[in-house]
Design a protein around this motif. Structure first.
Motif, PDB file in Angstrom:
ATOM      1  N   GLY A  16      31.844  32.233 -28.452  1.00  0.00           N
ATOM      2  CA  GLY A  16      31.736  32.217 -26.923  1.00  0.00           C
ATOM      3  C   GLY A  16      32.723  33.318 -26.496  1.00  0.00           C
ATOM      4  O   GLY A  16      33.825  33.270 -27.010  1.00  0.00           O
ATOM      5  N   GLY A  17      32.629  33.690 -25.338  1.00  0.00           N
ATOM      6  CA  GLY A  17      33.492  34.335 -24.520  1.00  0.00           C
ATOM      7  C   GLY A  17      33.874  35.584 -25.158  1.00  0.00           C
ATOM      8  O   GLY A  17      34.860  36.294 -24.810  1.00  0.00           O
ATOM      9  N   VAL A  18      32.973  36.090 -25.751  1.00  0.00           N
ATOM     10  CA  VAL A  18      33.175  37.743 -26.355  1.00  0.00           C
ATOM     11  C   VAL A  18      32.454  38.666 -25.699  1.00  0.00           C
ATOM     12  O   VAL A  18      32.718  39.939 -25.871  1.00  0.00           O
ATOM     13  CB  VAL A  18      32.807  37.623 -27.803  1.00  0.00           C
ATOM     14  CG1 VAL A  18      33.788  36.645 -28.740  1.00  0.00           C
ATOM     15  CG2 VAL A  18      31.417  37.646 -28.191  1.00  0.00           C
ATOM     16  N   LYS A  20      28.875  38.495 -24.527  1.00  0.00           N
ATOM     17  CA  LYS A  20      27.643  38.680 -24.926  1.00  0.00           C
ATOM     18  C   LYS A  20      26.601  38.709 -23.609  1.00  0.00           C
ATOM     19  O   LYS A  20      25.843  39.684 -23.576  1.00  0.00           O
ATOM     20  CB  LYS A  20      26.994  37.356 -25.719  1.00  0.00           C
ATOM     21  CG  LYS A  20      27.492  37.137 -26.979  1.00  0.00           C
ATOM     22  CD  LYS A  20      26.747  36.051 -27.771  1.00  0.00           C
ATOM     23  CE  LYS A  20      27.287  34.756 -27.427  1.00  0.00           C
ATOM     24  NZ  LYS A  20      28.752  34.631 -27.524  1.00  0.00           N
ATOM     25  N   THR A  21      26.876  37.884 -22.916  1.00  0.00           N
ATOM     26  CA  THR A  21      26.230  37.801 -21.679  1.00  0.00           C
ATOM     27  C   THR A  21      26.277  39.121 -20.835  1.00  0.00           C
ATOM     28  O   THR A  21      25.459  39.308 -20.148  1.00  0.00           O
ATOM     29  CB  THR A  21      26.165  36.335 -20.726  1.00  0.00           C
ATOM     30  OG1 THR A  21      26.004  35.320 -21.908  1.00  0.00           O
ATOM     31  CG2 THR A  21      25.543  36.407 -19.535  1.00  0.00           C
ATOM     32  N   ALA A  22      27.650  39.392 -20.792  1.00  0.00           N
ATOM     33  CA  ALA A  22      27.992  40.499 -19.867  1.00  0.00           C
ATOM     34  C   ALA A  22      27.170  41.826 -20.373  1.00  0.00           C
ATOM     35  O   ALA A  22      26.812  42.633 -19.889  1.00  0.00           O
ATOM     36  CB  ALA A  22      29.412  40.712 -19.804  1.00  0.00           C
ATOM     37  N   MET A  23      27.167  41.915 -21.662  1.00  0.00           N
ATOM     38  CA  MET A  23      26.559  42.872 -22.429  1.00  0.00           C
ATOM     39  C   MET A  23      25.105  42.885 -22.115  1.00  0.00           C
ATOM     40  O   MET A  23      24.340  43.807 -21.913  1.00  0.00           O
ATOM     41  CB  MET A  23      26.694  42.945 -23.849  1.00  0.00           C
ATOM     42  CG  MET A  23      26.015  44.092 -24.598  1.00  0.00           C
ATOM     43  SD  MET A  23      26.880  44.366 -26.192  1.00  0.00           S
ATOM     44  CE  MET A  23      28.668  44.634 -25.676  1.00  0.00           C
ATOM     45  N   ILE A 221      34.024  48.789 -24.792  1.00  0.00           N
ATOM     46  CA  ILE A 221      33.805  48.118 -23.433  1.00  0.00           C
ATOM     47  C   ILE A 221      35.280  47.436 -23.065  1.00  0.00           C
ATOM     48  O   ILE A 221      35.766  46.690 -23.623  1.00  0.00           O
ATOM     49  CB  ILE A 221      32.979  46.702 -23.479  1.00  0.00           C
ATOM     50  CG1 ILE A 221      31.504  47.524 -23.929  1.00  0.00           C
ATOM     51  CG2 ILE A 221      33.023  46.107 -21.904  1.00  0.00           C
ATOM     52  CD1 ILE A 221      30.803  48.285 -23.072  1.00  0.00           C
ATOM     53  N   ARG A 222      35.995  48.378 -21.981  1.00  0.00           N
ATOM     54  CA  ARG A 222      37.271  47.963 -21.641  1.00  0.00           C
ATOM     55  C   ARG A 222      37.340  46.691 -20.809  1.00  0.00           C
ATOM     56  O   ARG A 222      36.215  46.039 -20.208  1.00  0.00           O
ATOM     57  CB  ARG A 222      37.884  48.859 -20.983  1.00  0.00           C
ATOM     58  CG  ARG A 222      38.459  50.090 -21.700  1.00  0.00           C
ATOM     59  CD  ARG A 222      38.344  51.257 -20.795  1.00  0.00           C
ATOM     60  NE  ARG A 222      37.213  51.905 -20.143  1.00  0.00           N
ATOM     61  CZ  ARG A 222      37.434  53.122 -19.714  1.00  0.00           C
ATOM     62  NH1 ARG A 222      38.379  53.842 -19.078  1.00  0.00           N
ATOM     63  NH2 ARG A 222      36.210  53.605 -18.966  1.00  0.00           N
ATOM     64  N   SER A 223      38.344  45.673 -20.935  1.00  0.00           N
ATOM     65  CA  SER A 223      38.657  44.824 -20.111  1.00  0.00           C
ATOM     66  C   SER A 223      38.621  45.197 -18.744  1.00  0.00           C
ATOM     67  O   SER A 223      39.359  46.182 -18.271  1.00  0.00           O
ATOM     68  CB  SER A 223      40.075  43.911 -20.287  1.00  0.00           C
ATOM     69  OG  SER A 223      39.846  42.968 -21.096  1.00  0.00           O
ATOM     70  N   ASN A 224      37.879  44.769 -17.950  1.00  0.00           N
ATOM     71  CA  ASN A 224      37.789  45.208 -16.461  1.00  0.00           C
ATOM     72  C   ASN A 224      37.270  44.067 -15.576  1.00  0.00           C
ATOM     73  O   ASN A 224      36.134  43.476 -15.716  1.00  0.00           O
ATOM     74  CB  ASN A 224      36.687  46.218 -16.586  1.00  0.00           C
ATOM     75  CG  ASN A 224      36.472  46.740 -14.864  1.00  0.00           C
ATOM     76  OD1 ASN A 224      35.351  47.121 -14.724  1.00  0.00           O
ATOM     77  ND2 ASN A 224      37.377  46.968 -14.437  1.00  0.00           N
ATOM     78  N   ILE A 225      37.927  43.550 -14.668  1.00  0.00           N
ATOM     79  CA  ILE A 225      37.949  42.457 -13.792  1.00  0.00           C
ATOM     80  C   ILE A 225      36.365  42.631 -13.162  1.00  0.00           C
ATOM     81  O   ILE A 225      35.967  41.538 -12.736  1.00  0.00           O
ATOM     82  CB  ILE A 225      39.128  41.971 -13.024  1.00  0.00           C
ATOM     83  CG1 ILE A 225      38.993  40.729 -12.556  1.00  0.00           C
ATOM     84  CG2 ILE A 225      39.292  42.993 -12.106  1.00  0.00           C
ATOM     85  CD1 ILE A 225      39.027  39.595 -13.442  1.00  0.00           C
TER      86      ILE A 225
HETATM   87  N1  ADP Z   1      34.685  43.499 -20.430  1.00  0.00           N
HETATM   88  C1  ADP Z   1      35.034  42.410 -19.598  1.00  0.00           C
HETATM   89  N2  ADP Z   1      36.259  42.456 -18.991  1.00  0.00           N
HETATM   90  C2  ADP Z   1      36.581  41.549 -18.047  1.00  0.00           C
HETATM   91  N3  ADP Z   1      35.804  40.391 -18.169  1.00  0.00           N
HETATM   92  C3  ADP Z   1      34.666  40.360 -18.713  1.00  0.00           C
HETATM   93  C4  ADP Z   1      34.266  41.434 -19.535  1.00  0.00           C
HETATM   94  N4  ADP Z   1      33.109  41.089 -20.178  1.00  0.00           N
HETATM   95  C5  ADP Z   1      32.987  39.815 -19.895  1.00  0.00           C
HETATM   96  N5  ADP Z   1      33.816  39.329 -18.931  1.00  0.00           N
HETATM   97  C6  ADP Z   1      33.995  38.167 -18.253  1.00  0.00           C
HETATM   98  O1  ADP Z   1      34.464  37.138 -19.458  1.00  0.00           O
HETATM   99  C7  ADP Z   1      33.724  35.629 -19.301  1.00  0.00           C
HETATM  100  C8  ADP Z   1      33.094  35.505 -20.392  1.00  0.00           C
HETATM  101  O2  ADP Z   1      32.054  36.602 -20.671  1.00  0.00           O
HETATM  102  P1  ADP Z   1      30.597  36.206 -21.448  1.00  0.00           P
HETATM  103  O3  ADP Z   1      29.717  37.660 -21.273  1.00  0.00           O
HETATM  104  O4  ADP Z   1      30.025  35.268 -20.426  1.00  0.00           O
HETATM  105  O5  ADP Z   1      30.708  35.891 -23.025  1.00  0.00           O
HETATM  106  P2  ADP Z   1      29.844  35.348 -23.810  1.00  0.00           P
HETATM  107  O6  ADP Z   1      28.385  35.340 -23.353  1.00  0.00           O
HETATM  108  O7  ADP Z   1      29.850  35.836 -25.383  1.00  0.00           O
HETATM  109  O8  ADP Z   1      30.303  33.902 -23.920  1.00  0.00           O
HETATM  110  C9  ADP Z   1      32.682  36.050 -18.376  1.00  0.00           C
HETATM  111  O9  ADP Z   1      33.442  35.535 -16.882  1.00  0.00           O
HETATM  112  C10 ADP Z   1      32.535  37.218 -18.129  1.00  0.00           C
HETATM  113  O10 ADP Z   1      32.302  37.945 -16.801  1.00  0.00           O
END
Ligand code: ADP
Ligand code: MG
Length: 261
Positions: A16-18, A20-23, A221-225
Protein backbone atom coordinates in the motif's frame (compact mmCIF):
# COMPACT_ATOMS: atom_id res chain seq x y z
CA UNK A 1 -13.73 -2.64 -39.79
CA UNK A 2 -10.87 -4.08 -37.79
CA UNK A 3 -11.65 -4.69 -34.16
CA UNK A 4 -10.30 -1.98 -31.92
CA UNK A 5 -7.57 -3.32 -29.67
CA UNK A 6 -8.19 -1.72 -26.33
CA UNK A 7 -5.35 -1.87 -23.86
CA UNK A 8 -6.48 -3.18 -20.50
CA UNK A 9 -3.90 -2.35 -17.87
CA UNK A 10 -3.78 -3.28 -14.21
CA UNK A 11 -1.83 -0.97 -11.92
CA UNK A 12 -0.65 -3.35 -9.26
CA UNK A 13 1.65 -3.70 -6.30
CA UNK A 14 0.78 -5.67 -3.18
CA UNK A 15 2.20 -2.90 -1.04
CA UNK A 16 0.00 0.00 0.00
CA UNK A 17 1.01 3.62 -0.35
CA UNK A 18 3.33 3.18 -3.35
CA UNK A 19 1.29 5.43 -5.62
CA UNK A 20 -0.99 2.94 -7.39
CA UNK A 21 -4.16 4.96 -7.13
CA UNK A 22 -2.35 8.20 -8.00
CA UNK A 23 -1.04 6.43 -11.10
CA UNK A 24 -4.47 5.15 -12.12
CA UNK A 25 -6.06 8.59 -11.83
CA UNK A 26 -3.25 10.65 -13.29
CA UNK A 27 -2.13 8.35 -16.07
CA UNK A 28 -5.79 8.07 -17.07
CA UNK A 29 -6.28 11.83 -17.06
CA UNK A 30 -3.02 12.51 -18.91
CA UNK A 31 -4.06 10.04 -21.63
CA UNK A 32 -7.43 11.78 -21.94
CA UNK A 33 -5.66 15.13 -22.22
CA UNK A 34 -3.75 13.64 -25.14
CA UNK A 35 -7.02 12.72 -26.84
CA UNK A 36 -7.52 9.12 -25.75
CA UNK A 37 -10.70 7.68 -24.27
CA UNK A 38 -10.16 6.01 -20.91
CA UNK A 39 -12.22 3.89 -18.55
CA UNK A 40 -11.00 3.60 -14.97
CA UNK A 41 -12.25 0.64 -12.95
CA UNK A 42 -11.82 1.07 -9.20
CA UNK A 43 -11.42 -2.35 -7.59
CA UNK A 44 -10.29 -1.11 -4.17
CA UNK A 45 -13.07 -0.99 -1.53
CA UNK A 46 -11.36 2.14 -0.18
CA UNK A 47 -12.53 3.83 -3.42
CA UNK A 48 -9.75 6.45 -3.56
CA UNK A 49 -9.64 6.38 -7.35
CA UNK A 50 -13.38 7.09 -7.49
CA UNK A 51 -13.15 9.96 -4.99
CA UNK A 52 -9.97 11.29 -6.59
CA UNK A 53 -11.91 11.74 -9.82
CA UNK A 54 -14.48 13.91 -8.09
CA UNK A 55 -17.20 11.29 -7.60
CA UNK A 56 -18.71 11.13 -4.11
CA UNK A 57 -19.34 7.58 -3.01
CA UNK A 58 -22.71 7.31 -1.30
CA UNK A 59 -24.29 4.28 0.39
CA UNK A 60 -26.93 3.73 -2.23
CA UNK A 61 -24.92 4.34 -5.37
CA UNK A 62 -24.29 1.60 -7.91
CA UNK A 63 -20.74 0.36 -8.08
CA UNK A 64 -18.50 -2.39 -9.34
CA UNK A 65 -19.82 -4.42 -6.40
CA UNK A 66 -23.18 -4.66 -8.13
CA UNK A 67 -21.43 -5.99 -11.21
CA UNK A 68 -19.42 -8.76 -9.65
CA UNK A 69 -21.47 -9.98 -6.67
CA UNK A 70 -24.35 -12.42 -6.79
CA UNK A 71 -26.44 -10.03 -4.71
CA UNK A 72 -25.94 -7.07 -7.00
CA UNK A 73 -27.10 -8.14 -10.43
CA UNK A 74 -26.31 -4.65 -11.73
CA UNK A 75 -26.20 -3.81 -15.42
CA UNK A 76 -22.96 -2.36 -16.66
CA UNK A 77 -24.61 0.87 -17.82
CA UNK A 78 -25.91 1.52 -14.30
CA UNK A 79 -22.46 1.55 -12.76
CA UNK A 80 -20.69 3.62 -15.38
CA UNK A 81 -20.05 7.19 -14.29
CA UNK A 82 -18.80 10.04 -16.42
CA UNK A 83 -16.34 12.47 -14.89
CA UNK A 84 -16.09 16.22 -15.50
CA UNK A 85 -13.55 15.47 -18.20
CA UNK A 86 -15.00 14.20 -21.48
CA UNK A 87 -13.48 10.87 -22.48
CA UNK A 88 -12.74 9.86 -18.88
CA UNK A 89 -15.27 7.46 -17.32
CA UNK A 90 -15.24 5.44 -14.12
CA UNK A 91 -16.73 2.29 -12.75
CA UNK A 92 -16.93 3.33 -9.13
CA UNK A 93 -15.95 1.32 -6.11
CA UNK A 94 -17.89 1.09 -2.86
CA UNK A 95 -17.01 -0.08 0.67
CA UNK A 96 -19.37 -3.05 0.11
CA UNK A 97 -16.82 -4.40 -2.35
CA UNK A 98 -14.82 -5.66 0.64
CA UNK A 99 -17.62 -8.20 1.24
CA UNK A 100 -17.49 -9.56 -2.31
CA UNK A 101 -14.43 -11.55 -1.36
CA UNK A 102 -16.33 -13.70 1.12
CA UNK A 103 -19.52 -13.85 -0.92
CA UNK A 104 -17.73 -15.21 -3.96
CA UNK A 105 -15.80 -17.94 -2.18
CA UNK A 106 -17.92 -20.74 -3.64
CA UNK A 107 -19.21 -18.91 -6.68
CA UNK A 108 -18.72 -20.20 -10.20
CA UNK A 109 -16.21 -18.41 -12.42
CA UNK A 110 -15.36 -16.24 -9.48
CA UNK A 111 -12.06 -15.09 -11.00
CA UNK A 112 -13.78 -13.94 -14.17
CA UNK A 113 -16.60 -11.86 -12.75
CA UNK A 114 -15.08 -8.50 -13.62
CA UNK A 115 -13.86 -9.61 -17.02
CA UNK A 116 -17.28 -10.90 -18.04
CA UNK A 117 -19.09 -7.88 -16.61
CA UNK A 118 -17.10 -5.16 -18.36
CA UNK A 119 -16.72 -6.96 -21.68
CA UNK A 120 -19.58 -5.01 -23.35
CA UNK A 121 -17.86 -1.69 -22.57
CA UNK A 122 -14.29 -2.37 -23.57
CA UNK A 123 -14.54 -1.47 -27.26
CA UNK A 124 -15.65 2.08 -26.45
CA UNK A 125 -12.27 2.95 -24.95
CA UNK A 126 -8.65 3.19 -26.06
CA UNK A 127 -7.39 2.26 -22.61
CA UNK A 128 -8.99 0.64 -19.56
CA UNK A 129 -7.05 1.15 -16.31
CA UNK A 130 -7.78 -1.01 -13.28
CA UNK A 131 -6.90 0.00 -9.72
CA UNK A 132 -6.19 -2.78 -7.24
CA UNK A 133 -6.33 -3.10 -3.46
CA UNK A 134 -3.03 -3.49 -1.59
CA UNK A 135 -3.28 -7.25 -1.14
CA UNK A 136 -3.46 -10.33 -3.26
CA UNK A 137 -7.18 -10.88 -2.89
CA UNK A 138 -9.87 -12.27 -5.12
CA UNK A 139 -10.46 -8.68 -6.23
CA UNK A 140 -6.88 -8.44 -7.47
CA UNK A 141 -7.19 -11.83 -9.15
CA UNK A 142 -10.28 -10.55 -10.96
CA UNK A 143 -8.21 -7.61 -12.18
CA UNK A 144 -5.36 -9.84 -13.37
CA UNK A 145 -7.77 -12.10 -15.15
CA UNK A 146 -9.33 -9.16 -16.97
CA UNK A 147 -6.16 -7.24 -17.85
CA UNK A 148 -3.77 -7.88 -20.70
CA UNK A 149 -0.92 -5.94 -19.15
CA UNK A 150 0.41 -4.73 -15.80
CA UNK A 151 2.08 -1.48 -14.87
CA UNK A 152 3.97 -1.62 -11.59
CA UNK A 153 4.60 1.52 -9.54
CA UNK A 154 7.66 1.05 -7.34
CA UNK A 155 8.26 3.52 -4.57
CA UNK A 156 11.95 4.45 -4.53
CA UNK A 157 12.37 3.03 -1.07
CA UNK A 158 14.06 -0.23 0.04
CA UNK A 159 10.88 -1.88 1.37
CA UNK A 160 9.15 -1.34 -1.92
CA UNK A 161 12.17 -2.48 -3.92
CA UNK A 162 12.47 -5.69 -1.86
CA UNK A 163 8.76 -6.42 -2.26
CA UNK A 164 9.03 -6.35 -6.06
CA UNK A 165 10.30 -9.90 -6.12
CA UNK A 166 7.12 -11.23 -4.50
CA UNK A 167 5.00 -9.22 -6.87
CA UNK A 168 6.80 -10.63 -9.90
CA UNK A 169 6.33 -14.15 -8.48
CA UNK A 170 2.62 -13.46 -8.10
CA UNK A 171 2.34 -12.21 -11.66
CA UNK A 172 4.27 -15.28 -12.84
CA UNK A 173 1.77 -17.54 -11.06
CA UNK A 174 -1.11 -15.65 -12.67
CA UNK A 175 0.50 -16.09 -16.10
CA UNK A 176 0.83 -19.83 -15.53
CA UNK A 177 -2.66 -20.18 -14.14
CA UNK A 178 -5.51 -17.88 -14.98
CA UNK A 179 -4.14 -15.52 -17.63
CA UNK A 180 -1.28 -16.62 -19.92
CA UNK A 181 -1.74 -13.43 -22.01
CA UNK A 182 -0.86 -11.11 -19.14
CA UNK A 183 2.39 -9.24 -19.66
CA UNK A 184 4.32 -6.73 -17.58
CA UNK A 185 4.57 -3.51 -19.57
CA UNK A 186 6.78 -1.71 -17.13
CA UNK A 187 8.06 -0.68 -13.80
CA UNK A 188 7.66 2.98 -12.89
CA UNK A 189 9.63 4.52 -10.02
CA UNK A 190 7.47 6.72 -7.76
CA UNK A 191 8.00 9.14 -4.86
CA UNK A 192 11.45 9.97 -6.19
CA UNK A 193 13.34 12.74 -4.42
CA UNK A 194 16.71 13.57 -5.90
CA UNK A 195 17.88 15.03 -2.58
CA UNK A 196 17.50 11.73 -0.76
CA UNK A 197 20.27 9.23 -0.92
CA UNK A 198 17.87 6.36 -0.33
CA UNK A 199 15.93 7.28 -3.49
CA UNK A 200 19.08 7.61 -5.56
CA UNK A 201 20.30 4.21 -4.31
CA UNK A 202 17.06 2.49 -5.21
CA UNK A 203 17.09 4.07 -8.68
CA UNK A 204 20.57 2.70 -9.16
CA UNK A 205 19.47 -0.77 -8.08
CA UNK A 206 16.45 -0.67 -10.38
CA UNK A 207 18.69 0.27 -13.30
CA UNK A 208 21.27 -2.42 -12.65
CA UNK A 209 19.18 -5.35 -11.42
CA UNK A 210 18.98 -7.85 -14.26
CA UNK A 211 15.52 -9.01 -13.21
CA UNK A 212 14.10 -5.65 -14.21
CA UNK A 213 16.06 -5.01 -17.39
CA UNK A 214 13.89 -3.89 -20.24
CA UNK A 215 11.03 -3.16 -17.88
CA UNK A 216 12.15 0.04 -16.22
CA UNK A 217 10.40 3.11 -17.65
CA UNK A 218 12.42 6.26 -18.37
CA UNK A 219 9.73 8.34 -16.70
CA UNK A 220 10.23 8.78 -12.98
CA UNK A 221 7.35 10.07 -10.86
CA UNK A 222 8.81 12.54 -8.41
CA UNK A 223 7.51 13.16 -4.92
CA UNK A 224 5.22 16.09 -5.39
CA UNK A 225 2.76 17.32 -2.82
CA UNK A 226 0.50 18.67 -5.58
CA UNK A 227 -0.34 15.06 -6.48
CA UNK A 228 -1.75 14.47 -2.99
CA UNK A 229 -3.45 17.88 -2.95
CA UNK A 230 -5.14 17.30 -6.30
CA UNK A 231 -6.49 13.91 -5.16
CA UNK A 232 -8.01 15.63 -2.11
CA UNK A 233 -9.90 18.05 -4.34
CA UNK A 234 -11.13 15.31 -6.66
CA UNK A 235 -9.10 16.48 -9.66
CA UNK A 236 -6.30 14.72 -11.51
CA UNK A 237 -3.08 16.71 -11.28
CA UNK A 238 -2.87 17.34 -15.04
CA UNK A 239 -6.15 19.28 -14.77
CA UNK A 240 -5.38 20.83 -11.39
CA UNK A 241 -1.88 22.33 -11.76
CA UNK A 242 -0.57 22.03 -15.29
CA UNK A 243 2.87 23.36 -14.39
CA UNK A 244 3.51 21.06 -11.42
CA UNK A 245 6.10 18.29 -11.39
CA UNK A 246 3.22 15.87 -10.94
CA UNK A 247 1.49 17.05 -14.12
CA UNK A 248 4.75 16.97 -16.07
CA UNK A 249 5.71 13.49 -14.87
CA UNK A 250 2.30 12.00 -15.59
CA UNK A 251 2.16 13.61 -19.03
CA UNK A 252 5.51 12.03 -19.75
CA UNK A 253 4.32 8.69 -18.37
CA UNK A 254 1.24 8.76 -20.60
CA UNK A 255 3.40 9.29 -23.69
CA UNK A 256 5.89 6.60 -22.74
CA UNK A 257 3.02 4.23 -21.95
CA UNK A 258 1.53 4.73 -25.41
CA UNK A 259 4.89 3.91 -27.00
CA UNK A 260 5.51 0.86 -24.80
CA UNK A 261 3.65 -2.15 -26.08
N1 ADP B 1 4.37 11.20 -6.43
C1 ADP B 1 3.72 11.52 -5.30
N2 ADP B 1 4.15 12.54 -4.52
C2 ADP B 1 3.50 12.87 -3.38
N3 ADP B 1 2.41 12.25 -2.93
C3 ADP B 1 1.92 11.22 -3.66
C4 ADP B 1 2.55 10.80 -4.88
N4 ADP B 1 1.85 9.74 -5.37
C5 ADP B 1 0.85 9.51 -4.50
N5 ADP B 1 0.88 10.39 -3.47
C6 ADP B 1 0.01 10.46 -2.29
O1 ADP B 1 0.47 9.46 -1.39
C7 ADP B 1 -0.62 8.75 -0.80
C8 ADP B 1 -0.55 7.26 -1.20
O2 ADP B 1 -0.65 7.15 -2.61
P1 ADP B 1 -1.70 6.17 -3.33
O3 ADP B 1 -1.68 6.48 -4.77
O4 ADP B 1 -3.02 6.24 -2.63
O5 ADP B 1 -1.01 4.77 -3.03
P2 ADP B 1 -1.61 3.28 -3.13
O6 ADP B 1 -2.79 3.33 -4.04
O7 ADP B 1 -0.48 2.46 -3.69
O8 ADP B 1 -1.95 2.86 -1.74
C9 ADP B 1 -1.88 9.46 -1.30
O9 ADP B 1 -2.24 10.45 -0.37
C10 ADP B 1 -1.43 10.10 -2.61
O10 ADP B 1 -2.19 11.24 -2.95
MG1 MG C 1 -4.75 2.73 -3.74
Amino acid sequence: MAKKSTRIVAVANEKGGVGKTAMVINLGAALVKDGKTVLIVDMDPQHNATSGLGIDVTDEMASVYDLISDEGGGAVDDVLWSTKWPGLDVIASHPDLAGAEVELVDAEEREDRLKNAIQPLIDKYDVVILDTPPSLSLLTINVFSCANEVLVPCQTHPYSFNALEDLFDTIGAVQEGINPELKITGLVPTFFDQRLRVCRDIMERLKTDERYQGLLFNTIIRSNITIAASAETGKPVVFYRTGSFGAKDYTSLAREFMMAK
